[in-house]
Enzyme design. Sequence first.
Site, mmCIF file in Angstrom:
data_model
loop_
_atom_site.group_PDB
_atom_site.id
_atom_site.type_symbol
_atom_site.label_atom_id
_atom_site.label_comp_id
_atom_site.label_asym_id
_atom_site.label_seq_id
_atom_site.Cartn_x
_atom_site.Cartn_y
_atom_site.Cartn_z
ATOM 1 N N CYS A 1 9.112 42.978 10.843
ATOM 2 C CA CYS A 1 8.230 43.776 9.968
ATOM 3 C C CYS A 1 7.123 42.937 9.348
ATOM 4 O O CYS A 1 6.345 43.414 8.538
ATOM 5 C CB CYS A 1 9.042 44.465 8.881
ATOM 6 S SG CYS A 1 9.662 43.324 7.633
ATOM 7 N N GLU B 1 25.667 37.540 -7.199
ATOM 8 C CA GLU B 1 26.578 37.257 -6.093
ATOM 9 C C GLU B 1 28.007 37.135 -6.621
ATOM 10 O O GLU B 1 28.221 36.538 -7.673
ATOM 11 C CB GLU B 1 26.223 35.923 -5.442
ATOM 12 C CG GLU B 1 24.913 35.906 -4.745
ATOM 13 C CD GLU B 1 24.630 34.524 -4.182
ATOM 14 O OE1 GLU B 1 24.323 34.437 -2.993
ATOM 15 O OE2 GLU B 1 24.725 33.545 -4.935
ATOM 16 N N CYS C 1 16.492 40.185 6.339
ATOM 17 C CA CYS C 1 15.189 40.586 5.812
ATOM 18 C C CYS C 1 15.372 41.745 4.831
ATOM 19 O O CYS C 1 15.993 42.748 5.149
ATOM 20 C CB CYS C 1 14.265 41.012 6.948
ATOM 21 S SG CYS C 1 12.685 41.649 6.352
ATOM 22 N N CYS D 1 13.415 45.116 6.335
ATOM 23 C CA CYS D 1 13.842 45.902 7.496
ATOM 24 C C CYS D 1 15.272 45.606 7.948
ATOM 25 O O CYS D 1 15.804 46.289 8.817
ATOM 26 C CB CYS D 1 12.883 45.666 8.673
ATOM 27 S SG CYS D 1 12.997 43.993 9.322
ATOM 28 N N ASP E 1 14.111 32.749 -1.791
ATOM 29 C CA ASP E 1 14.990 33.107 -2.903
ATOM 30 C C ASP E 1 14.708 34.533 -3.406
ATOM 31 O O ASP E 1 15.627 35.257 -3.787
ATOM 32 C CB ASP E 1 14.840 32.110 -4.056
ATOM 33 C CG ASP E 1 15.336 30.720 -3.658
ATOM 34 O OD1 ASP E 1 16.143 30.634 -2.709
ATOM 35 O OD2 ASP E 1 14.912 29.732 -4.290
ATOM 36 N N ASP F 1 19.215 35.495 -7.591
ATOM 37 C CA ASP F 1 19.713 34.520 -6.619
ATOM 38 C C ASP F 1 19.705 33.160 -7.299
ATOM 39 O O ASP F 1 18.775 32.820 -8.015
ATOM 40 C CB ASP F 1 18.816 34.479 -5.380
ATOM 41 C CG ASP F 1 19.327 33.468 -4.370
ATOM 42 O OD1 ASP F 1 20.471 33.629 -3.909
ATOM 43 O OD2 ASP F 1 18.600 32.516 -4.065
#
Length: 358
Positions: A339, A266, A318, A321, A346, A182
């Site tokens: 969760c 990305e 997340c 989860c 990041d 990231d």
Amino acid sequence: MLKTYKYRLYPNKEQSQKLHQTCFLCSLVYNQFLEERRDAWEIGKRSLTTYEQINSLPYKKEEDNQLKEVFSQVLQDVGCRVDKTFKAFFRRVKTSEKPGYPRFKPARRYDSFTYPQAGFAFNDNKLVLSKIGEVKIKLHRPLDGEVKTLTIHRQNGKWYACFSVEVEIKKLPTINKACGIDVGLEKFATLSTGETFENPRKLRKAEKKLKKHQRQLSKKKKGSTRRKKAVWKLARCHEKVANQRRDTHHKVARKLINQYDTIAVEDLQIKNMVKNHHLAKSIGDAGWGNFVLILTSKAESAGRKVIKVNPKGTSQICSECGTEVKKKLSQRWHNCPTCKLSIDRDINAAINILKRAI
Ligand SMILES: [Zn+2]
């Protein structure tokens, strides 16, 4: 695969004049070729080929003796350049993008010329250029592989030699490790493993200086000598920042390639479709695009994989989860109410990026 090696040239006064003159003469031929193509189309309703144009060069030399000062293949390459811009134009017409008809190039903006096959050789720490002379070159790293073409560039008053080289793919041993990356504002990059890469202090310092120069330039009167000087300083500074950034990119990419088989990033093309109003962030993204190019090229020559994934929502979801946890750019921590995962934002994003790739 093709790779480019760039080296600084140190021409003496006479050589420097010849280099400038070559750029100038190439720009003349470029604009002539462009005009001929346009006229052939508008008046004769036919298109000229590169072959026809290149074959007209001997006549052009008879008309204008100066052109004899330029190595013939260099002039021939100008024909290929014009052809490329026309091909790109026709492609844009076909895909119904905004076509933008090929434009004339003013001599001052014509900053390079190419030796497509021959006309150059090494002699110790000198680069022998046909019709120019033996120019001092700084080989700061070895030139490996088979040289295909040589392009001479002018940039902020300096000269560079760019060799396009065919290099063999040297596969690195498989290690079965993957990571997601990231890109951040404060840090250059964060990996799904938690490892981070900072922007080097040298770079941050140079960036600060750049901002200072930008401010100073905005205060100068248009058309004044002071403004010209400020423009020059700013260009130098831009170049410094770009060099340092590139240097960081190469180092980080090399490290990643050595440690991981598969690297997920990305896909900026998708990302750019979503409007980004955060200025600093979009500047960071521009740098990121260059990094991905370097990373991809290194991966290719080492038999590694770079996978581009859709970046939508990677920082909000997340990684444990899948619950959407909305947060502003200023919120640095991801706390999941479902969760109970509590993790750096990041790292959470980097894990999501990796998950999308595998
Ligand atoms: Zn969760």
